[in-house]
Design a protein around this motif. Structure first.
Motif, PDB file in Angstrom:
ATOM      1  N   VAL A  33       0.860  -1.176   0.000  1.00 56.99           N
ATOM      2  CA  VAL A  33       0.000   0.000   0.000  1.00 56.99           C
ATOM      3  C   VAL A  33       0.898   1.228   0.000  1.00 56.99           C
ATOM      4  N   ARG A  44     -14.167  -0.562   1.076  1.00 52.72           N
ATOM      5  CA  ARG A  44     -12.964  -1.062   1.755  1.00 52.72           C
ATOM      6  C   ARG A  44     -13.254  -2.375   2.473  1.00 52.72           C
ATOM      7  N   GLU A  47     -13.014  -5.139   0.032  1.00 50.74           N
ATOM      8  CA  GLU A  47     -11.603  -5.398  -0.262  1.00 50.74           C
ATOM      9  C   GLU A  47     -10.937  -6.180   0.870  1.00 50.74           C
ATOM     10  N   LEU A  48     -11.216  -5.804   2.108  1.00 48.33           N
ATOM     11  CA  LEU A  48     -10.633  -6.504   3.256  1.00 48.33           C
ATOM     12  C   LEU A  48     -11.085  -7.957   3.306  1.00 48.33           C
ATOM     13  N   LEU A  51      -9.120  -9.864   0.698  1.00 46.00           N
ATOM     14  CA  LEU A  51      -7.730 -10.044   1.118  1.00 46.00           C
ATOM     15  C   LEU A  51      -7.623 -11.089   2.224  1.00 46.00           C
ATOM     16  N   VAL A  58      -0.253  -7.690   3.738  1.00 45.78           N
ATOM     17  CA  VAL A  58      -0.281  -6.280   3.368  1.00 45.78           C
ATOM     18  C   VAL A  58       0.907  -5.579   4.010  1.00 45.78           C
ATOM     19  N   CYS A  65      -1.398   6.872   5.082  1.00 51.54           N
ATOM     20  CA  CYS A  65      -2.472   5.869   5.080  1.00 51.54           C
ATOM     21  C   CYS A  65      -3.564   6.463   5.969  1.00 51.54           C
ATOM     22  N   CYS A  69      -8.019   3.376   4.820  1.00 50.59           N
ATOM     23  CA  CYS A  69      -6.747   2.672   4.607  1.00 50.59           C
ATOM     24  C   CYS A  69      -6.269   2.047   5.916  1.00 50.59           C
ATOM     25  N   PHE A  72      -6.621  -1.745   7.061  1.00 53.24           N
ATOM     26  CA  PHE A  72      -5.693  -2.817   6.696  1.00 53.24           C
ATOM     27  C   PHE A  72      -4.934  -3.319   7.930  1.00 53.24           C
ATOM     28  N   LEU A  75      -5.648  -6.837   9.353  1.00 49.20           N
ATOM     29  CA  LEU A  75      -5.450  -8.076   8.608  1.00 49.20           C
ATOM     30  C   LEU A  75      -4.246  -8.831   9.150  1.00 49.20           C
ATOM     31  N   THR A  78      -0.150  -8.014   8.530  1.00 45.89           N
ATOM     32  CA  THR A  78       0.085  -6.656   8.034  1.00 45.89           C
ATOM     33  C   THR A  78       1.289  -6.053   8.761  1.00 45.89           C
ATOM     34  N   HIS A 113     -11.733  -3.840  13.045  1.00 48.83           N
ATOM     35  CA  HIS A 113     -10.641  -4.061  12.105  1.00 48.83           C
ATOM     36  C   HIS A 113      -9.301  -3.553  12.627  1.00 48.83           C
TER      37      HIS A 113
END
Length: 152
Positions: A33, A44, A47-48, A51, A58, A65, A69, A72, A75, A78, A113
């Protein structure tokens, strides 16, 4: 067609040996990223989910970020670059604070998250800024327990 016992055993051994010599599947390249100023929460989250399903690591290495963003960070695997600046703010609709019930729901959705202790900080402090962002350097997130990217 089935092979008699000895032929079947020989075929199985041959396949096992061939498997040992076969090249290993290449590791999936990480998603790097760069500068990401965020976007819509719904997009988003999709997308998460993708992924997470594909187990792509990531690496957050850009200058900034901000906003979605930062999601992420939750995850698995990361990592962050120490110099990246992360920008956090609470949920809003085009910069306008949501009604209390919606604000609470979307704040908690976002917080899910984030790893601890970032989650607790977000719920206590980060979500309360609607105009602008709270800026936190990657080096501070690393001190909170988020992995540092190698070589960055």
């Amino acid at each position: 067609m089935t092979l008699p016992g000895r032929q079947a055993a020989a075929a199985a051994i041959t396949l096992a040996i061939a498997a040992l010599w076969a090249p290993a599947a290449p590791a999936q390249a990480p998603l790097v990223v760069g500068n990401d100023s965020g976007g819509y929460l719904h997009q988003r989250l999709i997308e998460l989910k993708q992924l997470r399903r594909s187990a792509v690591r990531v690496e957050i290495r850009g200058r900034i970020c901000y906003s979605t963003c930062t999601l992420f960070l939750g995850l698995p695997g990361t990592c962050v670059a120490p110099g990246t600046v992360f920008g956090f703010h609470g949920p809003s609709r085009r910069g306008v604070r949501l009604k209390d019930k919606d604000f609470e729901y979307f704040s908690r959705l976002m917080a899910r998250h984030y790893p601890e202790p970032l989650r607790a900080w977000f719920l206590h402090t980060g979500r309360n800024r609607i105009s602008g962002v709270y800026k936190i350097k990657g080096s501070e997130l690393i001190r909170m327990g988020i992995a540092a990217c190698r070589g960055g």
